[in-house]
Enzyme design. Structure first.
Site, PDB file in Angstrom:
ATOM      1  NE  ARG A   1      -0.725   3.896   1.724  1.00 17.35           N
ATOM      2  CZ  ARG A   1       0.886   4.110   1.709  1.00 17.35           C
ATOM      3  NH1 ARG A   1       1.964   4.897   1.704  1.00 17.35           N
ATOM      4  NH2 ARG A   1       1.750   3.129   0.635  1.00 17.35           N
TER       5      ARG A   1
ATOM      6  CG  HIS B   1       2.340  -2.247   1.066  1.00 19.08           C
ATOM      7  ND1 HIS B   1       1.180  -1.234  -0.149  1.00 19.08           N
ATOM      8  CD2 HIS B   1       3.204  -1.256   1.564  1.00 19.08           C
ATOM      9  CE1 HIS B   1       2.018  -0.558  -0.203  1.00 19.08           C
ATOM     10  NE2 HIS B   1       3.009  -0.354   0.213  1.00 19.08           N
TER      11      HIS B   1
ATOM     12  CD  GLN C   1       6.913  -1.681  -1.596  1.00 15.10           C
ATOM     13  OE1 GLN C   1       6.870  -0.661  -1.362  1.00 15.10           O
ATOM     14  NE2 GLN C   1       7.674  -2.655  -2.025  1.00 15.10           N
TER      15      GLN C   1
ATOM     16  CG  ASP D   1       8.546  -1.319   6.901  1.00 14.50           C
ATOM     17  OD1 ASP D   1       8.650  -0.997   6.393  1.00 14.50           O
ATOM     18  OD2 ASP D   1       7.262  -1.633   6.415  1.00 14.50           O
TER      19      ASP D   1
ATOM     20  CB  CYS E   1       8.936  -0.504   1.069  1.00 15.28           C
ATOM     21  SG  CYS E   1       8.934  -0.300   3.028  1.00 15.28           S
TER      22      CYS E   1
ATOM     23  NE  ARG F   1       4.094  -0.127  -4.664  1.00 18.13           N
ATOM     24  CZ  ARG F   1       3.960   0.273  -3.762  1.00 18.13           C
ATOM     25  NH1 ARG F   1       4.425   1.066  -3.307  1.00 18.13           N
ATOM     26  NH2 ARG F   1       2.386   0.901  -3.787  1.00 18.13           N
TER      27      ARG F   1
HETATM   28  N1   CP Z   1       6.489   1.802  -0.456  1.00 16.33           N
HETATM   29  C1   CP Z   1       5.407   2.744   0.129  1.00 16.33           C
HETATM   30  O1   CP Z   1       3.841   2.023  -0.133  1.00 16.33           O
HETATM   31  O2   CP Z   1       5.356   4.035  -0.652  1.00 16.33           O
HETATM   32  P1   CP Z   1       3.900   5.033   0.034  1.00 16.33           P
HETATM   33  O3   CP Z   1       4.151   5.325   1.330  1.00 16.33           O
HETATM   34  O4   CP Z   1       5.842   6.250  -0.848  1.00 16.33           O
HETATM   35  O5   CP Z   1       3.241   4.983  -0.722  1.00 16.33           O
HETATM   36  N1  NVA Z   2       5.784  -0.026   7.125  1.00 15.19           N
HETATM   37  C1  NVA Z   2       5.476   1.012   6.865  1.00 15.19           C
HETATM   38  C2  NVA Z   2       5.364   0.743   5.035  1.00 15.19           C
HETATM   39  C3  NVA Z   2       5.002   2.440   4.658  1.00 15.19           C
HETATM   40  C4  NVA Z   2       5.645   1.834   2.941  1.00 15.19           C
HETATM   41  C5  NVA Z   2       3.899   1.395   7.044  1.00 15.19           C
HETATM   42  O1  NVA Z   2       3.672   1.109   7.467  1.00 15.19           O
HETATM   43  O2  NVA Z   2       3.689   2.785   7.459  1.00 15.19           O
END
Ligand code: CP
Ligand code: NVA
Length: 310
Positions: free
Chosen positions: A108, A135, A138, A230, A270, A298
């Protein structure tokens, strides 16, 4: 027909054919059934997988750790704040070194380029656990959820409301690959990236789906089978939060907008949600919401991705 994905990295949905994505969904469905039957297969027995975080996470961190455990492998959860990356070691060298120990890397990151560097300089598959661009894990889990709830993906209309961000980009890729009708409504200036929309339009043409980009939330949700939203300020955009809340208010998923979609519409997010901003308590806790089924999926879809690629 089964396709081999062994050795591939999973950085964006757009790099995979519909057939390959179907294989991932089918594997996710199989592994979910096996799990509920108490028959987790140790498909990655004895392997070691690094899961790297530059940003916070709840779902991704835990679901990957559990997925890797259930597949018989060990997860090394690594936060970049205590890696040598923090002190200036390059991503390229990190990728080269980690590839000597690990069988796969999940990461990430802030910049999507970091994932490309890990993939290009390392020698093991790299899986995107969220970047500023996409993502994909997801959305693969979300497609599994939509299939479970609606029975199929083709011709399903999905309306995405709010910020044209990483999650929105992956929805555009995933929906257009599967012949869905995707409508995105954002305020002016917050639309998804032009090149993402162009790719999605091309995929939709091939799959029989459609893509609509609008600034009108009511146009987007008309006849929608799925409404998705989101957060309005993603990780790293905290400084813009107040300004974004002001412009995005008309895109809130509330009871009144849900009423404008199909009666049996499902509502997705998400998570984490900023309740009272992009979605109201009444909707996220209401009868249309499937957000916790999404979160569960997930786990199953990531087991599918890991077991097919590594
Ligand atoms: N949806 C998602 O990726 O959640 P987290 O940021 O908690 O991993
Ligand atoms: N768009 C959000 C998604 C989190 C799972 C972010 O990038 O923070």
């Amino acid at each position: 027909m089964s396709v081999s994905l062994k050795g591939r990295s999973f950085l964006t949905i757009k790099d995979f054919t519909k057939e390959e994505l179907e294989e991932i969904l089918a594997q996710g469905e199989r592994l979910k059934l096996d799990h509920y039957a108490g028959k987790d297969e140790k498909l990655l027995n004895g392997k070691s997988i690094g899961v790297i975080f530059e940003k916070p996470s709840t779902r991704t961190r835990v679901s990957f750790a559990v997925a890797i455990y259930q597949l018989g492998a060990q997860a090394l959860i690594l936060n970049t704040s205590n890696m040598q990356l923090k002190r200036g070691e390059t991503v390229a060298d990190t990728g080269r070194v980690l590839s000597r120990y690990l069988n796969g890397i999940v990461a990430r990151v802030y910049s999507h380029k970091t994932l490309e560097d890990l993939r290009d300089y390392g020698t093991v598959p790299v899986i995107n656990a969220l970047s500023d661009y996409t993502h994909p894990c997801q959305i693969m889990g979300d497609l599994l959820t939509i299939k479970e709830k609606k029975g199929h993906l083709e011709e399903i209309k999905i309306a995405y409301l709010g910020d044209g961000n990483n999650v929105c980009h992956s929805i555009l890729f995933g929906a257009s690959k599967f012949g869905m009708n995707v409508a995105v409504a954002t305020p002016k200036g917050y639309e998804p990236k032009r090149d993402v929309v162009k790719d999605a339009e091309r995929f939709a043409k091939e799959s029989g789906g459609s893509v609509l980009i609008t600034n009108d939330p009511e146009e987007a949700v008309k006849d929608a089978d799925v409404i998705y939203t989101d957060v309005w300020a993603s990780m790293g955009e905290e400084a813009e939060h107040d300004e974004r809340v002001k412009v995005m208010r008309p895109y809130q998923v509330n009871d009144s907008i849900v009423e404008k979609a199909k009666r049996e519409v499902i509502v997705m997010h998400c998570l984490p949600a900023h309740r009272g901003e992009e979605i109201t308590d009444s909707v996220i806790d209401g009868p249309h919401s499937v957000v916790f089924d999404q979160a569960e999926n997930r786990l199953h879809i990531q087991k599918a991705i890991l077991s097919l690629l590594i």
